[in-house]
Design an enzyme around this catalytic site. Structure first.
Site, PDB file in Angstrom:
ATOM      1  N   TYR A  44       0.704  -1.131  -0.030  1.00 56.21           N
ATOM      2  CA  TYR A  44      -0.090   0.054   0.209  1.00 56.21           C
ATOM      3  C   TYR A  44       0.875   1.086   0.103  1.00 56.21           C
ATOM      4  O   TYR A  44       0.369   2.265  -0.068  1.00 56.21           O
ATOM      5  CB  TYR A  44      -0.882   0.021   1.130  1.00 56.21           C
ATOM      6  CG  TYR A  44      -1.989  -1.074   1.603  1.00 56.21           C
ATOM      7  CD1 TYR A  44      -2.069  -1.873   0.354  1.00 56.21           C
ATOM      8  CD2 TYR A  44      -2.456  -0.964   2.559  1.00 56.21           C
ATOM      9  CE1 TYR A  44      -3.151  -2.963   0.632  1.00 56.21           C
ATOM     10  CE2 TYR A  44      -3.425  -2.088   2.859  1.00 56.21           C
ATOM     11  CZ  TYR A  44      -3.726  -3.235   1.796  1.00 56.21           C
ATOM     12  OH  TYR A  44      -4.531  -4.171   1.984  1.00 56.21           O
ATOM     13  N   HIS A 102       0.264 -11.646   2.887  1.00 56.00           N
ATOM     14  CA  HIS A 102      -0.715 -10.892   2.016  1.00 56.00           C
ATOM     15  C   HIS A 102      -1.793 -11.761   1.035  1.00 56.00           C
ATOM     16  O   HIS A 102      -2.854 -11.594   1.237  1.00 56.00           O
ATOM     17  CB  HIS A 102      -0.149  -9.622   1.345  1.00 56.00           C
ATOM     18  CG  HIS A 102      -0.990  -8.501   1.120  1.00 56.00           C
ATOM     19  ND1 HIS A 102      -0.769  -7.314   1.072  1.00 56.00           N
ATOM     20  CD2 HIS A 102      -2.526  -8.353   0.853  1.00 56.00           C
ATOM     21  CE1 HIS A 102      -1.807  -6.683   0.697  1.00 56.00           C
ATOM     22  NE2 HIS A 102      -2.641  -7.153   0.482  1.00 56.00           N
TER      23      HIS A 102
HETATM   24  N1  LIG Z   1      -5.884  -8.056   2.445  1.00 57.31           N
HETATM   25  C1  LIG Z   1      -6.291  -7.778   1.191  1.00 57.31           C
HETATM   26  O1  LIG Z   1      -5.837  -8.280   0.188  1.00 57.31           O
HETATM   27  C2  LIG Z   1      -7.013  -6.553   1.070  1.00 57.31           C
HETATM   28  C3  LIG Z   1      -7.633  -6.238  -0.139  1.00 57.31           C
HETATM   29  C4  LIG Z   1      -8.302  -5.047  -0.166  1.00 57.31           C
HETATM   30  C5  LIG Z   1      -8.381  -4.049   0.852  1.00 57.31           C
HETATM   31  N2  LIG Z   1      -7.686  -4.488   2.004  1.00 57.31           N
HETATM   32  C6  LIG Z   1      -7.766  -3.907   3.205  1.00 57.31           C
HETATM   33  O2  LIG Z   1      -9.190  -3.403   3.833  1.00 57.31           O
HETATM   34  C7  LIG Z   1      -9.476  -1.920   3.659  1.00 57.31           C
HETATM   35  C8  LIG Z   1     -10.587  -1.760   3.129  1.00 57.31           C
HETATM   36  O3  LIG Z   1     -11.042  -2.138   1.841  1.00 57.31           O
HETATM   37  P1  LIG Z   1     -11.361  -0.751   0.733  1.00 57.31           P
HETATM   38  O4  LIG Z   1     -10.634   0.535   1.417  1.00 57.31           O
HETATM   39  O5  LIG Z   1     -10.787  -1.044  -0.684  1.00 57.31           O
HETATM   40  O6  LIG Z   1     -12.662  -0.703   0.675  1.00 57.31           O
HETATM   41  P2  LIG Z   1     -14.075  -0.112   1.661  1.00 57.31           P
HETATM   42  O7  LIG Z   1     -13.461   0.091   3.077  1.00 57.31           O
HETATM   43  O8  LIG Z   1     -15.255  -1.280   1.619  1.00 57.31           O
HETATM   44  O9  LIG Z   1     -14.542   1.185   1.023  1.00 57.31           O
HETATM   45  C9  LIG Z   1     -13.727   2.374   0.856  1.00 57.31           C
HETATM   46  C10 LIG Z   1     -14.381   3.235  -0.134  1.00 57.31           C
HETATM   47  O10 LIG Z   1     -15.531   3.369  -0.002  1.00 57.31           O
HETATM   48  C11 LIG Z   1     -15.756   4.865   0.387  1.00 57.31           C
HETATM   49  N3  LIG Z   1     -16.267   4.872   1.628  1.00 57.31           N
HETATM   50  C12 LIG Z   1     -15.739   4.986   3.157  1.00 57.31           C
HETATM   51  N4  LIG Z   1     -16.768   5.101   3.881  1.00 57.31           N
HETATM   52  C13 LIG Z   1     -18.254   5.210   3.415  1.00 57.31           C
HETATM   53  C14 LIG Z   1     -19.214   5.572   3.769  1.00 57.31           C
HETATM   54  N5  LIG Z   1     -19.579   5.714   5.127  1.00 57.31           N
HETATM   55  N6  LIG Z   1     -20.170   5.651   3.036  1.00 57.31           N
HETATM   56  C15 LIG Z   1     -19.858   5.544   1.559  1.00 57.31           C
HETATM   57  N7  LIG Z   1     -18.871   5.558   0.864  1.00 57.31           N
HETATM   58  C16 LIG Z   1     -17.786   5.151   2.065  1.00 57.31           C
HETATM   59  C17 LIG Z   1     -14.276   5.604   0.695  1.00 57.31           C
HETATM   60  O11 LIG Z   1     -14.293   6.540  -0.350  1.00 57.31           O
HETATM   61  P3  LIG Z   1     -13.732   7.844   0.359  1.00 57.31           P
HETATM   62  O12 LIG Z   1     -12.308   7.954   0.787  1.00 57.31           O
HETATM   63  O13 LIG Z   1     -14.078   9.079  -0.618  1.00 57.31           O
HETATM   64  O14 LIG Z   1     -14.492   8.156   1.693  1.00 57.31           O
HETATM   65  C18 LIG Z   1     -13.632   4.368  -0.268  1.00 57.31           C
HETATM   66  O15 LIG Z   1     -13.697   4.510  -1.721  1.00 57.31           O
HETATM   67  C19 LIG Z   1      -8.146  -1.471   2.623  1.00 57.31           C
HETATM   68  O16 LIG Z   1      -8.041  -0.057   3.060  1.00 57.31           O
HETATM   69  C20 LIG Z   1      -7.289  -2.322   3.177  1.00 57.31           C
HETATM   70  O17 LIG Z   1      -6.674  -1.765   4.301  1.00 57.31           O
HETATM   71  C21 LIG Z   1      -6.993  -5.694   2.134  1.00 57.31           C
END
Ligand SMILES: NC(=O)c1ccc[n+]([C@@H]2O[C@H](COP(=O)([O-])OP(=O)(O)OC[C@H]3O[C@@H](n4cnc5c(N)ncnc54)[C@H](OP(=O)(O)O)[C@@H]3O)[C@@H](O)[C@H]2O)c1
Length: 271
Positions: A44, A102
């Site tokens: 990241y 990961h």
């Molecule tokens: N282990 C893995 O392979 C893996 C893969 C993917 C992700 N991850 C981890 O999981 C975390 C979360 O995944 P993610 O960030 O991809 O997806 P997520 O948390 O499901 O969604 C984040 C997205 O939704 C928006 N958002 C946040 N809060 C919101 C709300 N209350 N209402 C509407 N939209 C909202 C954000 O935009 P804004 O910033 O514009 O608010 C952002 O674009 C990542 O940051 C990472 O740490 C791990």
């Protein structure tokens, strides 16, 4: 704040895409709101930002649960431990709470035993308090655990939200004492307008995102939603106050449609 059996706060902060000064601001804001669990990864490029936000927050090290993940690029012989030392340098920490592999090595380029043995070495060297995995299937979990002997895999982080409830894998983890962290817990905002979730959220006086987060936490899973917006960071955090009845849980169970947002041709053979 609720924690799982390994002391990880169920409410966490995702840091994918939170790079640079805007990233530091978002992470610091989250810590000020009350988040005490931060999820980062070598790929990241946010380990420095997490470290800087932690320092600026003035919080004690032991008050924040920090997870990082080892990139599959660092699975080769002799590579994992030095890469984790570099992560610690970027974070400005002596030890992380949890280190995850990961992904399983794409197309088995590196043998499972090669990187599993190295994460055990990292643990023995005190670089990480606990170890775990991410995107591991039941088969891979069983193989990796058998290689580790007494050292426990304490966590599996995988995609999990109302549209991809991943019940087979989540049940396996529960039965084997492996805690679960849900990534994409709000399905990247795609739950908005859902004909089942929106009316339920309105009835509970919350948002669909809060409903999704509360649903995961009610199952004992950790969640790591990400946002760069203070109001969304606050509203996601407030999901901890949403309580769901058995009937609410059953309603949410019905929207599962196996919709996976994160997939690759080299991903494992999903459960
Ligand atoms: N282990 C893995 O392979 C893996 C893969 C993917 C992700 N991850 C981890 O999981 C975390 C979360 O995944 P993610 O960030 O991809 O997806 P997520 O948390 O499901 O969604 C984040 C997205 O939704 C928006 N958002 C946040 N809060 C919101 C709300 N209350 N209402 C509407 N939209 C909202 C954000 O935009 P804004 O910033 O514009 O608010 C952002 O674009 C990542 O940051 C990472 O740490 C791990």
């Amino acid at each position: 704040m609720k924690r799982n059996q390994y002391g990880m706060p169920l409410m966490g902060l995702g840091t994918f895409d939170r790079t640079g000064s805007a990233g530091i601001d978002a992470i610091l804001t989250a810590l000020e709101i009350g988040y005490r669990h931060i999820d980062t990864a070598q790929t990241y490029d946010t380990e420095r930002e997490c470290g800087e936000a932690l320092r600026r927050s003035g919080l004690k090290r032991e008050d924040v649960f920090v997870t990082t993940k080892i990139s599959t690029e660092n699975f080769g012989p002799g590579m994992l431990v030095p890469s984790l030392r570099q992560s610690l340098d970027r974070l400005g920490l002596d030890q992380v709470d949890l280190t995850l592999l990961h992904w399983p090595s794409p197309k088995n380029k590196v043998a499972l035993s090669t990187y599993v043995e190295q994460i055990a070495e990292a643990h023995a060297a005190g670089l990480t308090r606990m170890i775990g995995v991410s995107n591991f299937t039941r088969l891979l979990l069983a193989e990796a655990q058998s290689m580790l002997g007494g050292l426990r895999i304490v966590n599996n982080q995988f995609e999990c939200h109302p549209y991809l409830q991943n019940r087979i894998l989540a049940d396996y983890c529960r039965e084997n004492g492996i805690s679960v962290t849900c990534y994409l817990p709000i399905a990247r905002g795609k739950l908005a307008g859902d004909p089942v979730l929106e009316p339920l959220a309105a009835e509970k006086n919350c948002t669909v995102e809060q409903l999704a987060l509360a649903w995961s936490m009610a199952k004992g899973h950790a969640v790591i939603p990400a946002s760069g917006k203070p109001e969304r960071l606050k509203s996601n955090f407030a999901a901890q106050a949403v309580t769901l009845s058995d009937e609410d849980m059953a309603t949410i169970a019905r929207v599962d449609c196996g919709r996976r947002y994160i997939d690759f041709d080299w991903a494992p053979d999903w459960d």
